[in-house]
Write a protein that holds these residues in place. Structure first.
Motif, mmCIF file in Angstrom:
data_model
loop_
_atom_site.group_PDB
_atom_site.id
_atom_site.type_symbol
_atom_site.label_atom_id
_atom_site.label_comp_id
_atom_site.label_asym_id
_atom_site.label_seq_id
_atom_site.Cartn_x
_atom_site.Cartn_y
_atom_site.Cartn_z
ATOM 1 N N LEU A 1 15.700 -39.543 -26.953
ATOM 2 C CA LEU A 1 15.017 -38.493 -27.697
ATOM 3 C C LEU A 1 13.531 -38.550 -27.393
ATOM 4 O O LEU A 1 12.906 -39.610 -27.501
ATOM 5 N N ILE A 2 12.967 -37.414 -27.010
ATOM 6 C CA ILE A 2 11.534 -37.316 -26.749
ATOM 7 C C ILE A 2 10.943 -36.272 -27.689
ATOM 8 O O ILE A 2 11.296 -35.093 -27.624
ATOM 9 N N LEU A 3 10.062 -36.725 -28.569
ATOM 10 C CA LEU A 3 9.367 -35.828 -29.496
ATOM 11 C C LEU A 3 7.979 -35.548 -28.942
ATOM 12 O O LEU A 3 7.163 -36.460 -28.794
ATOM 13 N N ILE A 4 7.727 -34.290 -28.639
ATOM 14 C CA ILE A 4 6.525 -33.894 -27.912
ATOM 15 C C ILE A 4 5.472 -33.320 -28.857
ATOM 16 O O ILE A 4 5.706 -32.305 -29.525
ATOM 17 N N ASP A 5 4.336 -33.979 -28.924
ATOM 18 C CA ASP A 5 3.143 -33.436 -29.594
ATOM 19 C C ASP A 5 3.396 -32.951 -31.023
ATOM 20 O O ASP A 5 2.938 -31.875 -31.415
ATOM 21 N N CYS A 6 4.102 -33.724 -31.797
ATOM 22 C CA CYS A 6 4.323 -33.377 -33.215
ATOM 23 C C CYS A 6 3.078 -33.805 -34.006
ATOM 24 O O CYS A 6 3.122 -34.713 -34.834
ATOM 25 N N GLN A 7 1.972 -33.139 -33.725
ATOM 26 C CA GLN A 7 0.663 -33.541 -34.225
ATOM 27 C C GLN A 7 0.152 -32.608 -35.320
ATOM 28 O O GLN A 7 0.515 -31.431 -35.374
ATOM 29 N N ASN A 8 -0.698 -33.151 -36.175
ATOM 30 C CA ASN A 8 -1.211 -32.408 -37.323
ATOM 31 C C ASN A 8 -1.929 -31.127 -36.941
ATOM 32 O O ASN A 8 -1.941 -30.174 -37.723
ATOM 33 N N THR A 9 -2.517 -31.069 -35.771
ATOM 34 C CA THR A 9 -3.276 -29.883 -35.374
ATOM 35 C C THR A 9 -2.425 -28.612 -35.410
ATOM 36 O O THR A 9 -2.945 -27.519 -35.590
ATOM 37 N N TYR A 10 -1.105 -28.763 -35.260
ATOM 38 C CA TYR A 10 -0.216 -27.602 -35.252
ATOM 39 C C TYR A 10 0.236 -27.174 -36.640
ATOM 40 O O TYR A 10 0.971 -26.194 -36.779
ATOM 41 N N PRO B 1 -0.001 -30.621 -20.001
ATOM 42 C CA PRO B 1 1.189 -30.098 -20.679
ATOM 43 C C PRO B 1 2.487 -30.810 -20.291
ATOM 44 O O PRO B 1 3.347 -31.026 -21.138
ATOM 45 N N ASN B 2 2.635 -31.162 -19.029
ATOM 46 C CA ASN B 2 3.817 -31.878 -18.556
ATOM 47 C C ASN B 2 3.654 -33.358 -18.899
ATOM 48 O O ASN B 2 2.773 -34.034 -18.379
ATOM 49 N N SER B 3 4.520 -33.869 -19.751
ATOM 50 C CA SER B 3 4.408 -35.246 -20.242
ATOM 51 C C SER B 3 4.581 -36.302 -19.153
ATOM 52 O O SER B 3 4.313 -37.484 -19.394
ATOM 53 N N PHE B 4 5.034 -35.896 -17.979
ATOM 54 C CA PHE B 4 5.209 -36.845 -16.878
ATOM 55 C C PHE B 4 3.939 -37.032 -16.049
ATOM 56 O O PHE B 4 3.854 -37.984 -15.272
ATOM 57 N N VAL B 5 2.971 -36.139 -16.186
ATOM 58 C CA VAL B 5 1.779 -36.174 -15.325
ATOM 59 C C VAL B 5 0.796 -37.233 -15.827
ATOM 60 O O VAL B 5 0.330 -37.187 -16.970
ATOM 61 N N ASN C 1 19.671 -38.427 -19.375
ATOM 62 C CA ASN C 1 19.792 -37.314 -20.321
ATOM 63 C C ASN C 1 18.673 -37.400 -21.350
ATOM 64 O O ASN C 1 18.465 -38.456 -21.967
ATOM 65 N N LEU C 2 17.972 -36.298 -21.538
ATOM 66 C CA LEU C 2 16.845 -36.258 -22.466
ATOM 67 C C LEU C 2 17.072 -35.165 -23.496
ATOM 68 O O LEU C 2 17.490 -34.062 -23.149
ATOM 69 N N VAL C 3 16.785 -35.463 -24.754
ATOM 70 C CA VAL C 3 16.794 -34.460 -25.812
ATOM 71 C C VAL C 3 15.339 -34.238 -26.207
ATOM 72 O O VAL C 3 14.638 -35.193 -26.589
ATOM 73 N N LEU C 4 14.874 -32.998 -26.079
ATOM 74 C CA LEU C 4 13.466 -32.674 -26.300
ATOM 75 C C LEU C 4 13.284 -31.820 -27.545
ATOM 76 O O LEU C 4 14.044 -30.883 -27.793
ATOM 77 N N SER D 1 6.750 -27.190 -20.180
ATOM 78 C CA SER D 1 6.268 -27.931 -19.010
ATOM 79 C C SER D 1 7.001 -29.257 -18.841
ATOM 80 O O SER D 1 7.330 -29.665 -17.719
ATOM 81 N N THR D 2 7.268 -29.934 -19.947
ATOM 82 C CA THR D 2 7.953 -31.224 -19.874
ATOM 83 C C THR D 2 9.411 -31.057 -19.472
ATOM 84 O O THR D 2 9.936 -31.843 -18.671
ATOM 85 N N ALA D 3 10.079 -30.039 -20.012
ATOM 86 C CA ALA D 3 11.473 -29.799 -19.627
ATOM 87 C C ALA D 3 11.578 -29.478 -18.137
ATOM 88 O O ALA D 3 12.457 -29.990 -17.438
ATOM 89 N N ARG D 4 10.674 -28.638 -17.647
ATOM 90 C CA ARG D 4 10.677 -28.317 -16.223
ATOM 91 C C ARG D 4 10.354 -29.540 -15.375
ATOM 92 O O ARG D 4 10.984 -29.775 -14.335
ATOM 93 N N GLY D 5 9.371 -30.318 -15.829
ATOM 94 C CA GLY D 5 9.026 -31.545 -15.113
ATOM 95 C C GLY D 5 10.196 -32.506 -15.063
ATOM 96 O O GLY D 5 10.475 -33.121 -14.025
ATOM 97 N N ALA D 6 10.909 -32.635 -16.174
ATOM 98 C CA ALA D 6 12.075 -33.517 -16.224
ATOM 99 C C ALA D 6 13.149 -33.054 -15.250
ATOM 100 O O ALA D 6 13.706 -33.847 -14.485
#
Length: 196
Positions: A23-32, A103-107, A122-125, A136-141
């Motif tokens: 499981l990859i949780l992307i940018d679950c940050q307060n700013t949003y 944006p791409n978490s792999f870069v 296998n990744l769950v995003l 961007s991360t899904a495409r990078g993956a």
């Protein structure tokens, strides 16, 4: 309805099980969650991400948190409140946090090395924003040979200016998910659609 490139290429239409994924949780940050960058439906998405995170923890599935930074004083200041991960889905124990600047978490991160160490393919995003870092991360993956699943209900975005006027958040959300599901990822409507 037209065929997706996934179907034409013979790629899986169903998600891998959570037990066989990371499981990859992307940018679950307060700013949003407030102010200029508040996303439409963000609290509902966080609630879904929390359910997904609880399922992963209960199953002993690896969890990786992604946190975006643009440096001190920015909307993504990870040393301040705005850039902090929302408490509802904050890391626990030894769950790693990968800090990124693109944006791409792999870069320019160690995300791929971490996934290789886990033996994950296998990744769950889930996370934010659907049209930007999730996309961007899904495409990078996918480009690196991983099999990503995106949980639509655990993502959110915001309205954006377009060439013909404002693009509503709901339209951008739908288009972003459709673009991903054409080739790059299996997109499921909600947490319940990810098998144990």
């Amino acid at each position: 309805m037209s065929e997706t490139l996934r179907n034409l290429a013979g790629l899986p239409a169903q998600p891998a099980s959570l037990a066989d994924s990371t499981l990859i949780l992307i940018d679950c940050q307060n700013t949003y969650t407030t102010g200029t960058m508040e996303l439409e439906g963000v609290q509902a998405a966080l609630d879904e991400a929390a359910v997904l995170l609880d399922r992963a923890r209960t199953a002993g599935v690896p969890v990786i948190h992604i946190q975006h930074t643009d440096g001190p004083g920015s909307l993504y200041d990870i040393e301040g409140e705005s850039g902090a991960i929302v408490a509802q889905v904050a890391p626990r124990g030894d769950e790693p946090v990968v800090v990124k600047s693109y944006p791409n978490s792999f870069v320019e991160t160690d995300l791929e090395q971490r996934l290789k160490a886990l033996g994950s393919t296998n990744l769950v995003l889930a996370g934010f924003m659907t049209h930007m870092c999730v996309n961007s991360t899904a495409r990078g993956a996918f480009n690196l040979g991983y099999a990503p699943t995106v949980v639509a209900s655990a993502t959110a975005t915001r309205a954006l200016p377009g060439v013909e006027g404002t693009v509503p958040a709901a339209a951008l959300q739908a288009a972003s998910l459709a673009a991903l599901s054409d080739l790059f990822a299996v997109v499921v409507p909600g947490v319940a659609a990810v098998p144990d």
